[in-house]
Structures are given as C-alpha cells and as structure tokens.
Motif scaffolding. Structure first.
Motif, short mmCIF file in Angstrom:
data_model
loop_
_atom_site.label_atom_id
_atom_site.label_comp_id
_atom_site.label_asym_id
_atom_site.label_seq_id
_atom_site.Cartn_x
_atom_site.Cartn_y
_atom_site.Cartn_z
N SER A 13 0.87 -1.28 -0.12
CA SER A 13 0.11 0.01 0.05
C SER A 13 0.84 1.32 -0.06
O SER A 13 2.28 1.15 0.00
N LEU A 17 -0.37 4.73 4.52
CA LEU A 17 -1.05 3.77 5.25
C LEU A 17 0.07 2.43 5.65
O LEU A 17 -0.21 2.30 6.72
N GLN A 20 1.62 3.28 9.02
CA GLN A 20 0.46 2.83 10.36
C GLN A 20 0.23 1.37 10.76
O GLN A 20 0.02 1.00 11.73
N TRP A 96 -1.76 11.83 7.18
CA TRP A 96 -0.99 10.76 6.47
C TRP A 96 0.55 10.60 7.16
O TRP A 96 1.25 9.81 6.83
N ASP A 299 -8.94 5.24 -1.76
CA ASP A 299 -9.31 4.02 -1.42
C ASP A 299 -10.15 3.40 -2.48
O ASP A 299 -10.16 3.86 -3.39
N LYS A 307 -8.33 -1.28 2.71
CA LYS A 307 -7.36 -1.20 3.61
C LYS A 307 -7.24 -0.28 4.60
O LYS A 307 -6.90 -0.52 5.89
N TRP A 308 -7.73 0.81 4.55
CA TRP A 308 -7.83 2.00 5.51
C TRP A 308 -9.00 1.36 6.54
O TRP A 308 -8.47 1.62 7.97
N LEU A 311 -7.38 -1.46 8.44
CA LEU A 311 -6.50 -1.08 9.53
C LEU A 311 -7.08 -0.23 10.70
O LEU A 311 -6.77 -0.84 11.80
N CYS A 312 -7.85 0.41 10.65
CA CYS A 312 -8.86 1.22 11.50
C CYS A 312 -9.42 0.20 12.34
O CYS A 312 -9.62 -0.10 13.65
#
Length: 326
Positions: A13, A17, A20, A96, A299, A307-308, A311-312
């Motif tokens: 990615s 991203l 993180q 970011w 996204d 993916k965002w 992750l969250c």
C-alpha cells in the motif's frame, strides 16, 4: 490479531497507510515505521498532494471550498462537496504523517495568514470561524504546523453546549449537540492536550464531551436507547466529518493510550457492531462513499475490501481485546 494472510495485502500500500500498519498492527520498532513515514512526502499520495499546493499556500484557491465552487452547481448536486481545498488537503497530509517541516519550509503558515480567508465572513484563516468542526481541524493543523491557534481552542471550550457536546449549527440556534460535531471537536481538544498538556478548561471540556458520547454508548439515543440513526454503524473511508461507531471507537483508543486508562465498558455494544462488520476474511468493506470531488483516489469503491478501514477496525479490536484481557 490481524490474520497473517492479510499482512502482505496491507503492506502492499501507499506509505501513508503502510507506516501505520507497521506501527499499530505489526508493532515494529520506531526505526522501521518512522523510515516508512518519511517516504510519504516523496512517494505516492503525500507527494501528489504536496505538488498540488498553490504558490499562495492554499489548495484549490480556497480555505474550505475551492475558489471555483458553486453551491448551486454540479459539485453540490446530491449533497456532495469538493474535498480539495486547503483545510481538507492539510487534514490529509497531517493524518498521512507528512513531516511538518516540509510545509514550514514552504512558509505555509505565513502564506495562509496572508492569503487565505474563510468563506464565512472573510475571516482570517488561523483565527477560525463559527463552525465547530472547521475550528477543530484548524486547531489540529495549526498545532502540527506551529501556528498560533490558542484563540480557537478557547473558542471551542466556550462553545460547548450544556449537554456536553457541540453542534456546528449553534449559530442557527441549535442547543442540542450533534455526534458529528462532538467527535470532531474532541479530536481537536485531544490534539491540543497531547501537544501542550492543555489547561484545566480544555481538559474538563474534553472529559465532558467524551461523557456525552459514552452516556449514549457511542450510538444510542439517550431518550429511547435506540440507535441514533441507521448510518451510525456504516463506515466509509475517508471519514471526512461524518460520525460512526468506528470513527468514535478509534478516537477512544487514542484517548485510552494517552490517558493510560482501560477501555470504557459502556463501549461494548459499539465494539460488537464493529466486530460484526468484519468479513470472514478479516477485512472491512467500503461503505457508501461520500460524494464529492477529490484530487485523486485514495481508497476502493463501495463494496470492496478497504485497507484503510481494515487498519482502523483491526487496531480498535486489538486494543479492546488486548486491554480487556488484562
């Protein structure tokens, strides 16, 4: 824990991203994720957005809306708005992980002081305006870049409503808080406290705002116990100004880490909603996208694994499950 077969997918990615994922999911040492974060300004999303900054320090020629935005035109059709102007662009760069020194070298704070005015009453950029969410983002961006935003912080404290939250419609006479306005205002106050230690007034306001959400278990009406709205457990990325249980839970994860406190048990039903949204493959799917012009896509389309959001959602559940086992 994130499923092992998701790790290569998440790491493949943009650096915005990937760092993180390295920090929050893989728990790599700082030397690893800091090196990845340093690439954001020169590779991918961060580099693209930095290249779009105007010579006057702004993006798209405006503070909150692009200079060419017509509220009665096609951009506003269907309730959308462009997400390309200065405040949104700074929000992205900050989130970011772009090094603030890069924007300081460009004299961004000074240029915005000289050239950028809010669309509301032509007010100066770093002085804020009358919208709680806009002021909270300006606090976060000002802290990041080194602008004097102390007056806006005081404004946020002064404009907290009696029920403990905030509402951007206060200027129209609203006296009941909004979850959207409240989560965004809280993020501004938390950033201020992390950066400066805060004041007695800001700390009290933050705790009161958090209690406003916790009394409602993050998603219920205080009067009936029913969900605030059908959208409260729907998630789409970017969050922009919109509230969701995932957006709120990720805020409380950060609060827990900063305050060194365990998860609040009143969040348990909200966490259950987040867990239920996780797909069998361990991902979260992109929800209904918020309309509005973007500089470029960051996204996936609606219905695809994000993916965002993964992750969250994963870091929220890892925090909740890990802390609850202690």
């Amino acid at each position: 824990m994130v499923a092992g077969d998701l790790i290569p997918w998440l790491l493949d990615s943009d650096p915005a991203l990937r760092w993180q994922v390295e920090r929050d999911l893989l728990h790599e040492p700082p030397a690893v994720w800091v090196a990845t974060r340093a690439k954001v300004a020169s590779v991918g999303f961060g580099a693209q957005l930095l290249a779009l900054q105007d010579a006057d320090g702004q993006w798209a020629g405006g503070a909150f809306f692009p200079k060419d935005f017509d509220p009665d035109g096609p951009d506003a059709a269907g309730g959308g708005q462009p997400w390309t102007a200065t405040t949104w662009s700074l929000n992205f760069l900050r989130e970011w992980g772009v090094d603030a020194d890069i924007l300081r070298e460009r004299r961004t704070v000074e240029l915005l002081s000289e050239n950028s005015r809010w669309e509301y009453d032509d007010l100066p950029y770093w002085g804020g305006e009358v919208d709680c969410c806009i002021n909270a983002w300006t606090v976060q961006n000002g802290l990041w870049l080194g602008a004097d935003i102390s007056g806006i912080v005081d404004w946020l404290v002064e404009h907290q409503l009696p029920d403990g939250g905030w509402n951007c419609e206060w200027v129209e006479g609203s006296t009941r808080s909004s979850v959207h306005s409240t989560i965004n205002s809280l993020k501004g106050l938390l950033a201020h406290e992390i950066a400066t230690g805060g004041t007695e007034g800001t700390r009290t306001a933050r705790k009161s705002g958090e209690e406003y959400l916790l009394q409602r278990e993050l998603f219920r009406r205080l009067s009936t116990g029913e969900p605030i709205a059908a959208w409260v457990d729907h998630v789409a990325f970017p969050f922009f100004w919109f509230y969701s249980v995932l957006n709120a839970a990720d805020y409380f994860r950060e609060v827990s880490q900063f305050d060194a406190t365990p998860p609040n048990p009143r969040m348990s039903d909200a966490i259950a909603l987040i867990r239920a949204a996780r797909q069998p493959d361990g991902t979260w799917r992109q929800g209904r996208r918020v309309p509005g012009r973007m500089w470029f896509e960051i996204d996936v389309p609606e219905g695809e694994p994000s993916k965002w959001l993964t992750l969250c959602g994963t870091r929220v559940l890892e925090w909740w499950d890990g802390e609850s086992e202690r």
